[in-house]
Each structure stands twice: as C-alpha cells, then as structure tokens.
Design an enzyme around this catalytic site. Structure first.
Site, PDB file in Angstrom:
ATOM      1  N   LYS A  73     -38.601 -65.889  37.401  1.00 31.93           N
ATOM      2  CA  LYS A  73     -37.953 -67.197  37.528  1.00 31.93           C
ATOM      3  C   LYS A  73     -36.464 -67.039  37.229  1.00 31.93           C
ATOM      4  O   LYS A  73     -36.088 -66.281  36.325  1.00 31.93           O
ATOM      5  CB  LYS A  73     -38.617 -68.159  36.534  1.00 31.93           C
ATOM      6  CG  LYS A  73     -38.220 -69.614  36.662  1.00 31.93           C
ATOM      7  CD  LYS A  73     -39.058 -70.457  35.689  1.00 31.93           C
ATOM      8  CE  LYS A  73     -38.693 -71.926  35.725  1.00 31.93           C
ATOM      9  NZ  LYS A  73     -39.540 -72.727  34.809  1.00 31.93           N
ATOM     10  N   SER A 148     -41.682 -76.833  36.863  1.00 33.27           N
ATOM     11  CA  SER A 148     -40.461 -76.302  37.424  1.00 33.27           C
ATOM     12  C   SER A 148     -40.581 -74.861  37.935  1.00 33.27           C
ATOM     13  O   SER A 148     -39.724 -74.432  38.701  1.00 33.27           O
ATOM     14  CB  SER A 148     -39.350 -76.361  36.373  1.00 33.27           C
ATOM     15  OG  SER A 148     -39.640 -75.497  35.298  1.00 33.27           O
ATOM     16  N   SER A 172     -44.625 -76.457  33.101  1.00 31.03           N
ATOM     17  CA  SER A 172     -43.923 -75.859  34.240  1.00 31.03           C
ATOM     18  C   SER A 172     -44.539 -74.583  34.807  1.00 31.03           C
ATOM     19  O   SER A 172     -44.147 -74.133  35.872  1.00 31.03           O
ATOM     20  CB  SER A 172     -42.464 -75.577  33.872  1.00 31.03           C
ATOM     21  OG  SER A 172     -41.725 -76.767  33.895  1.00 31.03           O
TER      22      SER A 172
END
Lengths: 478, 96
Positions: A73, A148, A172
């Site tokens: 990420k 996310s 997330s």
C-alpha cells in the site's frame, strides 16, 4: 498458493523472473481497468527476482516468500521510491528510509511489484478519495473495491500480486477483502511495527497481510510481526511461525455471535451467507454461543472522534516545509506566492489535501480544541474503555467473535460519495476491533460463483492470531 | 450541534487549512451533521471510567536518547524532497 509457488521456484520448475514477468503481464493487461497500482517498479522487481534465481542456482536455502511477487500500500515507505499516500500533497515525495515492514519483506527476498492505491491518507472506505484514481472491484468493475486498502486488495483479487500489505485503522484491510473476496487480517494492535507507515490514527493503526488463503496470510504475518525498537508501541516478539498452527480442526472451539447487533440493516444475501457459515462452523465441531457487546453500538461515534483527532495531530507534519507540495506549485494557485509562513501552510494544505481528509482534519481539530476536548475526545476514550471491557467479558465465555465483515456487498462507484455519514456506516462491524485492539480477519463465506463476494469477520483474543488463522483455514479447507 | 461560520473559520485557522466561502458553508453543514451524530455518546454513563490511550496497556517503553545518522543516500533524498532550498538549507517565508 505461496507454498506451491515456492516449491516450483526451488525445484527449478519455474524461475522467480518467470513468475514476476507473468505477474507484470497480468498488471499490464488488467490494471488499466482495475487501477490498483499507483507506481509499478518493473525493473527493480525483475532485478530482485534474478537475484533470487541466482541464490537457487547456487543451492542456497531461500525463504517461503523469496521470489514471490507482492504489492505494498502506498502509505508504506520504500526507500528511494515515490510514496504518496494517494495525496497531491505528497505527489513528489520520495521516502528516504524503509518502513520496518518493507525491510522485513525485502529481507526475505520478496519481490515488490509496486505501490497500491488507497483513499488519501487511508481516509475512506472505497478508494474514491484517492487523488489519483478509483480502484475498481475485480469481480465487478462497476463497483468499488472498498477501502482504504482497495488497491492492495484488488491487486490480489485480480491475480496481479500473490499477496499484499495493507493498513487497517477502522476496517481498511477487512472491508475491501470482504468486497473483493480475499482474506485480510488486521493483527492485534502492536503486533506489527508501524515505523515508516504514514500515520493515520496512531492508537488504532495496524499493518496486515492480504492474500487468497489463511495459510498465505499466516506465512506473511510470521515475517512482518515482531518487536521493533523504532515503534515504542510494538509488542514483544513471539517468534511464532503462524503457518505451523493451521491444524484444520476447530473441534471444541467456542464462537460467540452478537445476535443483537445483527437485527437490522443487513442485506439479505449477507445474512443468508452468514447464517450458513454459522451452520458450517457447527458442523466443524465448534459451539456457537450468543454473546452481547453492549457498547458496540457506540463504536462508530467513538471511532469517528478518536481517528480524526489523531489524524489531525499526525497530519500537522504535512506542512510543505521539509517536503511535499507547496501551493504555488499548484495550478489553481496561478503561481502566486504566499506572503508569510502561516499563509504558506494554509495554502499548501488547502490545495494539497482532498475534501474528505480536510473534513476529518477540521473535525479532529475541533474535538481537540480547548473547551471541547472533554466532551468529545476524552468522552470517546472512556466509552472505548467500556468497549474493551465488553470484549474482555465476551472472551471469558468464547474464543472468537463472529459477525459479517460488512452489512452489504460492494456498492457502485459514486453511490455513496455525496454523504459522508452513510459512507462512515460501511465500517460499522469493523471499527470495534481497532478500538478494542483485538486481531480480526475477513474471509469469503459465499461461493465464488454466486455473485458478489461476502465476507465473514472473526475477531480473536489479544495476540491470538494463530487461533483466528486456524479457524479460517479450517473453514476454507474442510 | 450547529456550528456557526465563525466557528468554521476559527477551526480552519487552528487546522491551518485555507477555506473559501463555499467551503465554510459546506463544512458548517457536514461537521454539524457529524457532531450531532456524536451526541449519541451522551447516553453512556462514563463516571468513574478511566479513558484508554494505549489499548494493550503497555507502559514506560524506554530507548537510548541518541541521534541516529542517516546514510548518504537517505540524506540526498531528504535534500531532494525539499520544496525550496539554498546551499543545503530549507527556504521558508519569513516567520516574523
């Protein structure tokens, strides 16, 4: 999948370069539509893969993750690489050091294909708040991948990467895993170092693995977990090899279900799959008990006080002084220069941050401001203590707590962007694990062929990741 | 909980986020809605409850108070990250 690939690399059936090339090809084919990646490091990945192949050729022993392509990420620092947190404010930021998790995965020769999309600074539940692109759900590209960590999850669900790392502050990792049909783990708070991970809510944030099976998640967790002197909140190392705890048997385990939380607002298909998976756990020899978490209903308001407050404190560092975008670089600013350092801050943050991040920063600044701190932040911390107490009580009776991960399947792109409160409700089942600090995992509970993926969430006792992973492994394989 | 325009202006100054007139109206609406949602917490009796800062209850984590040298590559990256610099120093607007 990781073990099979490892066998192939070790036996010479396939080289790491071939495997990496194959995944880069998938990215080339699929990512124009999925938009999971913000940065792709093809050259570096191939070079690292060649180094692993050389080790194999020399007869050196390699780690299970060596030569296996993964994705990180883009709020996780990789030295010398662009790290944006999907924010314009960090558009040109290059990380001067590695996050501890980066060091650990590179230390075992995993191949990092690139950096994945997220909601800006991890603020969101759909990746629609990314300054760059909206990641699509690989199962149905009209729908969001969730967020996310939507980019990391979509990269795994689409076969672009074998596994990925995400971060989870209120769901997330788990919510997108539920939406895209992957297995995603939020470890116990403190299990994995947060050093070098762009902070969101420091008392809630955890890094965790995303993969296609509990076994792969376990393999990755074993390699990233453990104490780090650079993160004072990281827990003592356990040196557990989580993959060795997957017995494929949960006879006698007690699973608690908070039925009172599941009465309204849950889509029929989610409820149906959830009830069927309760039956499956019974057949596997677990006992199901009704439990109550009386303060869980306050989880969302507590979370949406604590997280923005901590975010507003953490993002104070994004001030355009030492790094980041100065507003006069921004086209909307017409090259006009700020007159003072205060104006410089105000401009950089006005143009550098997106709407949702600014909304949360304003909220957090307000709830921490003089006169309001007691009514909001302090109150929220007290209710958080009661939520933890609920979990302590429940874990005296049961080993795990089982809920759906989300109340509904993946929603359509654009469906919820107008109303922040409705979007916040996406996190209703996931935030409590972060508030209580317990480990929690999302895994697919419906059959792949039957429409959109549905995720079940198991929460475990503090630092009992091995129990959770075994419970999911057993569900998957028996 | 209804925020006034002045409240929003003040928060924006504290948060160091520039706002347009339109932003102020939007924040008034959005933040007021979220703050009203928080009122639900008033239902909970928290007298005699100690708030939680750190969830796993760790206390007193010590480390040596020493500077760590960044390697040359890291230093170079940090310099390259500076939005505006001169002779290796960061340039900023006047503070006073």
């Amino acid at each position: 999948m990781i073990k099979e690939l490892h066998e192939k690399i070790v036996s010479g059936e396939m080289t790491s370069v071939q495997l990496t090339e194959k995944h880069l090809k998938v990215i080339e084919q699929k990512d124009p539509e999925i938009e999971a990646f913000l940065t792709i490091e093809a050259q570096k990945a191939l070079k690292d893969a060649a180094a692993v192949d050389a080790k194999v050729k020399n007869g050196e022993e390699i780690d299970l993750l060596a030569g296996i392509p993964c994705a990180l990420k883009d709020n996780i620092c990789v030295k010398g690489g662009r790290t944006t947190a999907a924010s314009r404010s960090l558009d040109n930021y290059v990380a001067p050091y590695d996050a501890t998790v980066t060091k650990r995965v590179q230390g075992v020769d995993a191949i990092v294909l690139g950096k994945t999309n997220l909601d800006e600074f991890a603020c969101g539940s759909s990746t629609e708040n990314s300054a760059y692109q909206i990641t699509k759900n690989p199962v149905d590209t009209d729908r969001v991948a969730g967020g996310s960590s939507g980019g990391s999850v979509a990269s795994v669900a689409s076969g672009e990467a074998v596994w990925a790392l995400g971060t989870d502050t209120g769901g997330s990792i788990r919510q997108p895993s539920s939406f895209c049909g992957t297995v995603g783990l939020k470890p116990t708070y403190g299990r994995v170092s947060r050093y070098g991970v762009i902070a969101m809510g420091s008392s809630l944030d955890q890094v965790g693995p995303i993969a296609t099976s509990a076994e792969d998640v376990a393999i990755v967790l074993s390699r990233i977990a453990g104490h780090d002197e650079h993160d004072a909140t990281s827990a003592e190392s356990s040196d557990k090899k989580y993959e060795e705890y997957l017995r494929g048997d949960i006879k006698g385990a007690k699973i608690g279900v908070p039925y009172d939380l599941l009465t309204e607002g849950i889509a029929d298909d989610v409820k149906e799959s959830f009830m069927a998976s309760i039956e499956k756990y019974k057949e596997l020899g677990a006992t199901i008990e009704e439990i109550s978490l009386p303060h869980a209903e306050y989880g969302l308001p507590v979370y949406y006080i604590i997280m923005p407050a901590e975010l507003s404190s953490n993002l104070a560092r994004i001030d355009s002084i030492r790094y980041g975008m100065r507003a006069n670089d921004h086209e909307g600013r017409d090259g006009r220069e700020a007159n003072s350092v205060i104006e410089q801050y105000m401009d950089a943050r006005q143009y550098g941050f997106g709407a949702e991040v600014k909304r949360r920063l304003m909220l957090g600044t307000y709830t921490l401001s003089a006169g309001y701190y007691d009514a909001y932040y302090k109150k929220a911390q007290k209710v958080r203590a009661l939520i933890r107490r609920d979990f302590e009580g429940a874990y005296k009776k049961v080993d795990y707590i089982f809920t759906p991960t989300t109340a509904e399947t993946a929603f359509k792109v654009g469906e919820k962007t107008d109303d922040p409160l409705t979007m916040y409700l996406s996190d209703i089942f996931t935030v409590t694990a972060n508030l209580a600090g317990v480990p929690a995992i999302s895994f697919p509970i419906n059959e792949k062929e039957k429409g959109l993926p549905i995720g079940g969430q198991l929460m475990g006792k503090w630092f009992d990741e091995e129990g959770l992973l075994n419970a999911v492994h057993t569900f998957e394989t028996v | 909980m209804e925020l006034t325009k002045e409240d929003v202006q003040k928060i924006s100054e504290l948060a160091r986020i520039g706002v347009t007139d339109e932003d102020v109206v939007n924040y008034q609406k959005d933040l007021s809605a979220v703050l009203s949602y928080f009122e639900k917490l008033q239902e909970v009796n928290t007298e005699e409850i100690e708030g939680i800062g750190h969830i796993t209850g760790m206390t007193n984590v010590y480390r040596a108070d020493r500077a760590e040298e960044f390697d040359d590559e890291g230093k170079k990256i940090m310099h390259d990250n500076m939005p505006s610099s001169q002779d290796g120093y960061i340039k900023v607007k006047s503070v006073l």
